[in-house]
Design a protein around this motif. Sequence first.
Motif, PDB file in Angstrom:
ATOM      1  N   LYS B 190       0.844  -1.201   0.000  1.00 30.37           N
ATOM      2  CA  LYS B 190       0.000   0.000   0.000  1.00 30.37           C
ATOM      3  C   LYS B 190       0.871   1.239   0.000  1.00 30.37           C
ATOM      4  CE  LYS B 190      -3.360   2.251   3.167  1.00 30.37           C
ATOM      5  NZ  LYS B 190      -4.305   1.980   4.280  1.00 30.37           N
ATOM      6  N   VAL B 191       0.475   2.236  -0.767  1.00 35.38           N
ATOM      7  CA  VAL B 191       1.104   3.554  -0.665  1.00 35.38           C
ATOM      8  C   VAL B 191       0.077   4.508  -0.072  1.00 35.38           C
ATOM      9  CG1 VAL B 191       1.955   5.541  -1.972  1.00 35.38           C
ATOM     10  CG2 VAL B 191       2.765   3.250  -2.524  1.00 35.38           C
ATOM     11  N   GLU B 192       0.468   5.164   0.996  1.00 33.40           N
ATOM     12  CA  GLU B 192      -0.415   6.138   1.632  1.00 33.40           C
ATOM     13  C   GLU B 192       0.390   7.414   1.854  1.00 33.40           C
ATOM     14  OE1 GLU B 192      -1.686   4.140   5.206  1.00 33.40           O
ATOM     15  OE2 GLU B 192       0.340   3.851   5.921  1.00 33.40           O
ATOM     16  N   ARG B 193      -0.330   8.536   1.938  1.00 33.33           N
ATOM     17  CA  ARG B 193       0.362   9.825   2.125  1.00 33.33           C
ATOM     18  C   ARG B 193       0.903   9.943   3.542  1.00 33.33           C
ATOM     19  NH1 ARG B 193      -4.272  13.911   0.575  1.00 33.33           N
ATOM     20  NH2 ARG B 193      -5.310  12.445   1.983  1.00 33.33           N
ATOM     21  N   ARG B 194       0.196   9.272   4.450  1.00 31.35           N
ATOM     22  CA  ARG B 194       0.604   9.311   5.849  1.00 31.35           C
ATOM     23  C   ARG B 194       0.000   8.093   6.513  1.00 31.35           C
ATOM     24  NH1 ARG B 194      -2.759  12.706   9.751  1.00 31.35           N
ATOM     25  NH2 ARG B 194      -3.862  10.736   9.504  1.00 31.35           N
ATOM     26  N   VAL B 195       0.642   7.629   7.560  1.00 30.16           N
ATOM     27  CA  VAL B 195       0.093   6.467   8.255  1.00 30.16           C
ATOM     28  C   VAL B 195      -1.356   6.755   8.633  1.00 30.16           C
ATOM     29  CG1 VAL B 195       0.824   7.194  10.573  1.00 30.16           C
ATOM     30  CG2 VAL B 195       0.568   4.778  10.057  1.00 30.16           C
ATOM     31  N   ASP B 197      -3.869   6.966   6.618  1.00 27.62           N
ATOM     32  CA  ASP B 197      -4.648   7.531   5.526  1.00 27.62           C
ATOM     33  C   ASP B 197      -5.226   6.388   4.686  1.00 27.62           C
ATOM     34  OD1 ASP B 197      -5.730   9.416   3.784  1.00 27.62           O
ATOM     35  OD2 ASP B 197      -3.876   9.649   2.625  1.00 27.62           O
ATOM     36  N   TRP B 198      -6.255   6.714   3.918  1.00 27.77           N
ATOM     37  CA  TRP B 198      -6.718   5.771   2.917  1.00 27.77           C
ATOM     38  C   TRP B 198      -5.596   5.593   1.900  1.00 27.77           C
ATOM     39  CZ3 TRP B 198     -11.375   3.312   3.261  1.00 27.77           C
ATOM     40  CH2 TRP B 198     -12.329   3.833   4.157  1.00 27.77           C
ATOM     41  N   ASP B 264      -7.564  12.577  -7.521  1.00 24.32           N
ATOM     42  CA  ASP B 264      -8.069  13.304  -6.359  1.00 24.32           C
ATOM     43  C   ASP B 264      -6.832  13.849  -5.639  1.00 24.32           C
ATOM     44  OD1 ASP B 264      -6.951  11.197  -4.983  1.00 24.32           O
ATOM     45  OD2 ASP B 264      -8.866  10.275  -4.453  1.00 24.32           O
ATOM     46  N   GLN B 265      -7.020  14.353  -4.425  1.00 23.24           N
ATOM     47  CA  GLN B 265      -5.877  14.981  -3.754  1.00 23.24           C
ATOM     48  C   GLN B 265      -4.826  13.958  -3.317  1.00 23.24           C
ATOM     49  OE1 GLN B 265      -6.602  17.779  -5.289  1.00 23.24           O
ATOM     50  NE2 GLN B 265      -5.344  18.684  -3.682  1.00 23.24           N
ATOM     51  N   ARG B 266      -5.113  12.674  -3.479  1.00 22.86           N
ATOM     52  CA  ARG B 266      -4.080  11.676  -3.186  1.00 22.86           C
ATOM     53  C   ARG B 266      -3.143  11.501  -4.385  1.00 22.86           C
ATOM     54  NH1 ARG B 266      -8.421   9.915  -0.324  1.00 22.86           N
ATOM     55  NH2 ARG B 266      -7.968   9.944   1.892  1.00 22.86           N
ATOM     56  N   GLY B 267      -3.598  11.901  -5.545  1.00 24.41           N
ATOM     57  CA  GLY B 267      -2.700  11.805  -6.682  1.00 24.41           C
ATOM     58  C   GLY B 267      -3.439  11.840  -8.004  1.00 24.41           C
TER      59      GLY B 267
END
Lengths: 782, 291
Positions: B190-195, B197-198, B264-267
Amino acid sequence: MSFGRMHRKEDARFIRGRGTYTDDVRLPGMLYGAILRSPHAHARIVSVDTGAAEAHPKVRAVITGRTLEGLGLAWMPTLSRDTQAVLATDKARFQGQEVAFVVAEDPYSARDALELIDVEYDPLDAVVDARRALDPDAPVIRDDLEGRTGNHIFDWEAGDRARTDALFERAEVTVAQDMIYPRVHPAPLETCGALADFDKVTGKLTVWCPTQAPHAHRTLYAMVAGLPEHKIRVISPDIGGGFGGKVGIYPGYVCAIVGSIVTGRPVKWMEDRSENLMSTAFARDYHMRGEIAATRDGRIQAIRVKVLADHGAFNGTAQPTKFPAGFFHVFSGSYDVEAAHCEVTGVYTNKAPGGVAYACSFRVTEAVYLVERMVDVLAAELGLDPAELRMRNLLRPEQFPYVSPTGWEYDSGDYPKALRLALDLVGYDKLRAEQADRRARGELMGIGISFFTEAVGAGPRKHMDILGLGMADGAELRVHPTGKAVLRVSCQSQGQGHETTFAQIVGQELGIPADDVEVVHGDTDQTPFGLGTYGSRSTPVSGAATALVARKVRDRARIVAAAMLEASPDDLEWAGGRWSVVGDPSAGKSLAEIALAAHSDLELPEGIEGHLDAATVYNPPNLTYPFGAYACVVDVDPGTGQVKVRRFVAVDDCGVRINPMIVEGQIHGGLADGVGMALMQVMAFDEDGNHLGASFMDYLLPTAMECPSWELGETVTPSPTHPIGAKGVGESATVGSPAAVVNAVVDALGPYGVRHADMPLTPANVWRAVQGRPFRTDLAIP
Amino acid sequence: MQVPATFAYERADSVPHAIALLERYGPDARIVAGGHSLIPMMKLRLAQPEALIDINGLAGELGRVAIEREGEGEELAIGALVRHAELLDSTAATDLFPIFRDAERVIADPIVRNRGTVGGSLCQADPSEDLAAVFAALGATAVIQGPGGVRTVPIREFHRGPYETAVEPNELLIQLRVPVRPGTGSAYEKVERRVGDWPVAAAGAVLTVEDGVITSAGIGLTAVGAEGFHAPEAEELLTGRPPGAEAFAEAGRVAAEHCEPHADQRGPADYKRHLAAELTRRALTTAAGRI
């Protein structure tokens, strides 16, 4: 005697859950307020129908912009001499703007009644991208201001343009870089709110509110609402974090006050998390272009900056009035440059007002980020090591006090020593060798340096005021007969530990334990006037007032001690926390002994009334200039763009440290802020002006998982102007750390030829930077 | 202060009771278990159910993790009310399928994991749900109970779209069943922006290898617009081939081609598509190493 590590006196109540925050205060008969907010970023308000809400059985009042217009309170002045709507009358100008206020018997009914208010909006095109705000066809946001035909707020410049331009023309090397310091938010754990209680019988208004500047609030309420100032009491109880976001007066505070006046009962309003993120003071939002002129061997000659500043829908930045760009013009930083010049243009957009918050030292954050990024851009251009380039250009110790090209007088410093210490602590040469090995294996590792000079402790009153109120602070010190003391100060802690450190200052000056000093703050009826706690000014200003008022007490004690010792005051010396006869230390009197005597039947010399109490006002002769050298090590996953901060070394010099443990705690917090801003925090907006960071699911705060174990170092260069040699430190790490993290990531991406990438460096942003296809981080990701 | 709109509250004392309550209140009732998606939505008033039916008292019926015989083989049965933290702590589950440990360690945070449930996560049907990809990779079966009795639905047909599942308004998801096969390895990336996060994107892989050949490949994908949270074309490509770097990279590419990620704002979409390939490749590689 009293400086040094000691546990915070505040912790006893905080760790037991016994703090008292605004929302903990309950008054008999209290009502609850809730705010209806605009879903549109820009819309004309056609009508507001409150009939159904007013018919709700638990609702006691519904207040709209029209109601406030009748009271002359629909608009209020901002701290930047603009106006801001308390409740919108003509237009909504940002998503989340206040439109109506409901007062009800309980918070649930207040919230339910919001849905019964029928507002008809006529949506307008929104100005979202600051770079389009000055387009001739951009919608005019502030058509309420007479004669306003565009979204321009101000142009401001500092430095010597002609000299700077001349150096650029002759320079061997120039570099330029556009960069965004995106809009972020301090996001304190405790949101904003107020409990207002207007007593119709006495005419006294009491407002509980987590304000960082209780006295300024009182005076502004008096000026705005026309209430007599002696009938206003502002109580700022325990505050769950401020970071600059709790300096100004928000519409909700005014609504709570009006609600109490209208209903005759206390009214409490506390905003929720989304309201806090959407409507209270943001920080940064600077679109910058930096340029450096240098010699080929890496001598920085001049720095030039152009800034487009997004101030949102109302110009409400909280900063000294004469500085519309705050202290941004300290951007020549820690370097010995011949000339510098900056131009800043402020514009309105359909976003919430604010601009100065989040531990930024009045925009020193933006300045430090700019220059520290630019130095790395220059290093890349010249093929020089960024640490070496900094070492070549840092101000030398013998240059202090140093007057910068934009007019700042740096008080003291030994910059090369701090940088050397940081490089030693991080093991710089070894890391560079490791980086080379890893690069050979296709692994991405980066080392980032930043060196910052802060400018804190506003400020000399002839230069610095907020709405005409000079930035000097009072202090009062009372010594009880048994030698215990009560200090009253105007500033207000939001976690800085003033109850501990200020007691330590008194203890140090008077030779008594810090535990024998009670610090009273936050209540305007109990404390002398002063401008409050922000911009790292508490220790530089109120802390200095504290030291000086303690010295006044000590001087009075000397006269009393002389009477006790039947000696002349001139024959006494202060040593070991006692006044004693020179040459005869055995004949000395402690403060407790002197205090008792001062209250006794002892015959005092003429001119001394008795007691030891004293008061003072401190008008700082200059700011203080803390500084530091930071080094960050990151690993970047080339396949995903994920950044892991492996190490972070922070060497801070904040002059004399009153309580090193509190200093370190503040640095830890600021470093976490820096990781947050550099890697994840941002408030972006889509083309309709919708806020894309309005909850903690969307606005990401860093956790322990993203933070390495901080490695701290220190040097101590006392401030020559501060009575105890201290400098402010509360914002140093927030100011200095983002550049170190970004420089480390950009350094890691060196093999791809990346010279810059805007914050926040999310995995997607890093991956796109590697591909040479960066996106705008302040807008919706396309 | 964020407060939900008015709603009725019922506490179910058995699965049939919960179903009876669902029948009584109709389609505007919602089941609440951990409440970590529903209650925030209610507080933001994005969801305004008329009634909440609380099944937290049904741990006896719905809170078990067990290996059960099923015909000739075995199945891992996971009750719908099993908490994330319980699944993470269940060595019965994580020894057989390390994908559970990989995924549960990066779902939300420990506080959410203590309350949030497996069934709730799947029924919420968020397009970025981690467990949707995990169970899709595992080829699990959903067991659903309604007034007419119990029925089963293959997990890959369970999700009908964003926030929509095969569970009817008067039904309750009661269990997930995962076939146990020897020679199987699994992993989740999984890649997440921060622990907490979705996911920006995430991929799960489950590989069964017999005699040096992949006999069964499961690839689950989330947050990238993969229909049914899985990648059938890539699975097909792997079946019958020996495991290896080239095969895994190709499977990643094929999986990514069939995704429809949205920005979206995740990428941006291209990044998410890239991650679909990269994370599929990584998950397959790790899964193969765990056989």
